[in-house]
Design a protein around this motif. Structure first.
Motif, PDB file in Angstrom:
ATOM      1  N   SER A 210      37.257 -41.560 -92.186  1.00 46.77           N
ATOM      2  CA  SER A 210      37.627 -42.438 -91.641  1.00 46.77           C
ATOM      3  C   SER A 210      38.235 -43.749 -93.172  1.00 46.77           C
ATOM      4  O   SER A 210      38.014 -45.334 -92.232  1.00 46.77           O
ATOM      5  N   PHE A 271      53.385 -42.880 -88.883  1.00 50.12           N
ATOM      6  CA  PHE A 271      51.726 -42.895 -87.897  1.00 50.12           C
ATOM      7  C   PHE A 271      51.297 -42.782 -86.487  1.00 50.12           C
ATOM      8  O   PHE A 271      51.061 -44.163 -86.049  1.00 50.12           O
ATOM      9  N   SER A 273      49.279 -42.227 -82.883  1.00 48.99           N
ATOM     10  CA  SER A 273      48.022 -41.530 -82.922  1.00 48.99           C
ATOM     11  C   SER A 273      46.999 -41.876 -81.035  1.00 48.99           C
ATOM     12  O   SER A 273      48.044 -42.460 -80.831  1.00 48.99           O
ATOM     13  N   LEU A 278      43.198 -41.815 -84.484  1.00 48.92           N
ATOM     14  CA  LEU A 278      43.651 -42.331 -85.181  1.00 48.92           C
ATOM     15  C   LEU A 278      42.711 -42.303 -86.770  1.00 48.92           C
ATOM     16  O   LEU A 278      42.900 -43.108 -87.567  1.00 48.92           O
ATOM     17  N   THR A 279      41.554 -41.628 -86.808  1.00 44.64           N
ATOM     18  CA  THR A 279      40.490 -41.394 -87.629  1.00 44.64           C
ATOM     19  C   THR A 279      41.540 -40.960 -88.768  1.00 44.64           C
ATOM     20  O   THR A 279      40.994 -42.099 -89.888  1.00 44.64           O
ATOM     21  N   PHE A 281      44.270 -41.316 -89.531  1.00 39.65           N
ATOM     22  CA  PHE A 281      45.649 -42.636 -90.886  1.00 39.65           C
ATOM     23  C   PHE A 281      44.274 -43.201 -91.221  1.00 39.65           C
ATOM     24  O   PHE A 281      45.019 -44.507 -91.764  1.00 39.65           O
ATOM     25  N   TRP A 299      52.478 -47.926 -87.224  1.00 36.93           N
ATOM     26  CA  TRP A 299      51.628 -47.689 -87.067  1.00 36.93           C
ATOM     27  C   TRP A 299      51.416 -48.098 -85.252  1.00 36.93           C
ATOM     28  O   TRP A 299      51.450 -49.137 -85.185  1.00 36.93           O
ATOM     29  N   HIS A 301      49.688 -46.747 -81.958  1.00 35.42           N
ATOM     30  CA  HIS A 301      48.850 -46.106 -81.767  1.00 35.42           C
ATOM     31  C   HIS A 301      48.655 -45.881 -80.108  1.00 35.42           C
ATOM     32  O   HIS A 301      48.757 -47.464 -79.208  1.00 35.42           O
ATOM     33  N   CYS A 303      45.834 -45.137 -76.025  1.00 35.69           N
ATOM     34  CA  CYS A 303      44.503 -45.360 -75.833  1.00 35.69           C
ATOM     35  C   CYS A 303      44.421 -46.398 -74.550  1.00 35.69           C
ATOM     36  O   CYS A 303      45.183 -46.665 -73.919  1.00 35.69           O
ATOM     37  N   HIS A 309      39.807 -49.278 -77.447  1.00 32.52           N
ATOM     38  CA  HIS A 309      40.328 -49.403 -78.821  1.00 32.52           C
ATOM     39  C   HIS A 309      39.510 -49.300 -79.890  1.00 32.52           C
ATOM     40  O   HIS A 309      38.849 -50.463 -80.340  1.00 32.52           O
ATOM     41  N   VAL A 315      42.158 -52.446 -88.132  1.00 27.37           N
ATOM     42  CA  VAL A 315      44.063 -52.187 -88.088  1.00 27.37           C
ATOM     43  C   VAL A 315      45.027 -53.699 -88.636  1.00 27.37           C
ATOM     44  O   VAL A 315      45.599 -54.219 -89.597  1.00 27.37           O
ATOM     45  N   THR A 329      51.416 -51.364 -79.967  1.00 31.87           N
ATOM     46  CA  THR A 329      49.712 -50.780 -79.398  1.00 31.87           C
ATOM     47  C   THR A 329      50.252 -50.096 -77.442  1.00 31.87           C
ATOM     48  O   THR A 329      50.813 -51.473 -77.203  1.00 31.87           O
TER      49      THR A 329
END
Length: 401
Positions: A210, A271, A273, A278-279, A281, A299, A301, A303, A309, A315, A329
Motif C-alpha cells: 500500500s 480506480f 475500489s 483500495l490498498t 491503489f 478515484w 471508493h 465502504c 474508511h 487520499v 466516495t
C-alpha cells in the motif's frame, strides 16, 4: 501431446463442468491427507469455504477447453505463476500435486477413467506443469536479480503499526538484515507467513503493498476479518491486529502479482475500489505523485461508513498535491448529505459524472461480485475489455467477458 490424447481431454469437459468442484475438493482432501506438510502452503480458510477447490476446478476446465492452444491462457498462467512464486512453490512439488490429481481423476471417475483417458491427462498435466515451472523460474530469477531482491522467505521486523480505520491497520516492514528491499510494480503484493497455533501449521497470506516503491521498507494494510456465517474469522489477520506488535519478526516472500499500473501511460486512470480493495491503489497513487506524473485520476471508493474508511485524509491530501484528480466516495449510510462527491449506497458508476473517460484505463479491486458489477457496466458503456484491469482478493474464481 498427440491428437488422440487431446481428444480424450476435451471429452472430459462436460464432466468437469458438472463435477469439477467435487473432483478438486476430493483432490485437496486426498493430497493434504497423504502430504500434510503441504498444509503449510495452502490457505486453510479457502479450503473450508471451497474457494480454493472452485478456483482449481475452473482452471482445469479452462485448460481442458483450450488444450489445442494453451497459449490463449497466457494471462491466466501468468497470474497462477505469480501466486505460486509468492507461496514459494518449487518444481519438485508438482510431482506431488500430479500424483494426487491423477489419482483423484481415476478414483472419482471410476470405470470411466480408462487407460487412454489417464494417459491423456498424464500428458496434459505434465505439459501444464512444465509451462508453469518455466514461468515461475523466470519470476524467481527476476526477484533474485533485483537490488535488494531474494528468493523464498526473508525475515522482516514490524517497525510501525498504524491504525488506518476501525478495521484496517498498516504494518511497516523492514528487513532484519538491514539491507535494501526490492522495488516492485505498484499494485503488487507480498506474502506474509505466520505460525497459527490453533491449526498447528504455518499460514501464508497475500497482502497488497500500500505504499510506493522506496527501497527501504514495505507497507501492508490489513483488514481484520471478523468472520460471518459464510466465512470464519481470519486467523492471520486477527493475529496481526491483536498479537503481532512493533518489534515482531515476520517471514516475507518477494513482491509478486500481475495487477499492476502501466507506469509509461499518460492516459487517464480510473480506480474503483470496495472496502480494503483500495490498498493496491494507494501504491499506484503514491507512485504517480512521487514520480511527478500528471496523469488524470478518478478515484471511486465505497465502504460501509466513515469509521471503516481507511486512508480518507491521505487520499484527500494526495489529491490536492496531484491537482488532476477527482475523488468520489460511497457510504452505505451517509450521515452528512451536504458533502460534495459523497453518495449513499453501494458504488454506482452511473452516479459519477466523470466515471467514463475516453481512452482511460480502469482498475477495479474488491470482492468478485463488486468487480463483475462494474466490469459489466463499463462494457455496457462501450469500454473495451482490454482497458479494464481487475484484482480479486483470494483465489481467482471470477469469470468476466
Amino acid at each position: 501431446m498427440t491428437t488422440e490424447q487431446k481428444e480424450f481431454v476435451r471429452a472430459t469437459v462436460p464432466v468437469l463442468k458438472e463435477h469439477g468442484v467435487a473432483l478438486t475438493t476430493y483432490f485437496y482432501n486426498r493430497m493434504l491427507t497423504h502430504n500434510p506438510e503441504l498444509k503449510n502452503v495452502f490457505n486453510s480458510a479457502n479450503q473450508r469455504t471451497g474457494a480454493q477447490p472452485t478456483a482449481l476446478a475452473m482452471s482445469v476446465l479452462a485448460y481442458a477447453e483450450h488444450i489445442d492452444n494453451p497459449g490463449v491462457l497466457t494471462q491466466a498462467v501468468g497470474r497462477i505463476a505469480h501466486k505460486h512464486v509468492s507461496l514459494d512453490i518449487r518444481p519438485e512439488q508438482y510431482a506431488i500435486v500430479g500424483k494426487h490429481l491423477l489419482a483423484s481423476i481415476r478414483e472419482v471417475l471410476g470405470e470411466a477413467a480408462g487407460p487412454e483417458l489417464m494417459d491423456a491427462w498424464t500428458a496434459a498435466y505434465n505439459q501444464l506443469a512444465q509451462i508453469l515451472i518455466g514461468a515461475e523460474a523466470n519470476l524467481y530469477q527476476g526477484s533474485v536479480d533485483k537490488e535488494g531482491g531474494w528468493s523464498s522467505w526473508r525475515p522482516f521486523v514490524v517497525r510501525q503499526k498504524v491504525r488506518e480505520s476501525a478495521e484496517i491497520t498498516s504494518f511497516y516492514l523492514y528487513p532484519t538484515d538491514g539491507g535494501k528491499v526490492a522495488d516492485f510494480l505498484p499494485g503488487q503484493y507480498i506474502t506474509v507467513r505466520l505460525f497459527v497455533p490453533e491449526l498447528n501449521v504455518l499460514q501464508p497470506r497475500q497482502y497488497s503493498l500500500s505504499c510506493a516503491p522506496n527501497g527501504n521498507y514495505y507497507r501492508i494494510s490489513v483488514k481484520r476479518e471478523s468472520g460471518d456465517q459464510q466465512r470464519p474469522a481470519g486467523y492471520v489477520s486477527n493475529m496481526l491486529h491483536h498479537q503481532v506488535q512493533e518489534g515482531a519478526i515476520l517471514e516475507v516472500a518477494p513482491p509478486a502479482g500481475d495487477f499492476t499500473l502501466d507506469m509509461d501511460k499518460t492516459s487517464p486512470a480510473v480506480f474503483i475500489s470496495g472496502g480494503v480493495g483500495l490498498t493496491p491503489f494507494m501504491s499506484m497513487l503514491e507512485y504517480l505523485i512521487q514520480a511527478g506524473k500528471d496523469r488524470p485520476i478518478t478515484w471511486i471508493h465505497g465502504c460501509r461508513g466513515y469509521e471503516v474508511h481507511a486512508f480518507k485524509d491521505t487520499v484527500s491530501e494526495l489529491s490536492d498535491r496531484h491537482g488532476v484528480m477527482s475523488v468520489h466516495t460511497f457510504y452505505d449510510q451517509l450521515e452528512d448529505q451536504t458533502q460534495d462527491n459523497y453518495y449513499e449506497g453501494y458504488v454506482d458508476l452511473s452516479k459519477v459524472k466523470d466515471a467514463i473517460v475516453p481512452q482511460a484505463d480502469y482498475y477495479i479491486c474488491g470482492p468478485g461480485i463488486f468487480i463483475k458489477k462494474h466490469f459489466d457496466y463499463l462494457r455496457s458503456e462501450g469500454v473495451d475489455a482490454s482497458a479494464i484491469h481487475f484484482e480479486e482478493f483470494g483465489p481467482a474464481i471470477l469469470v468476466v467477458a
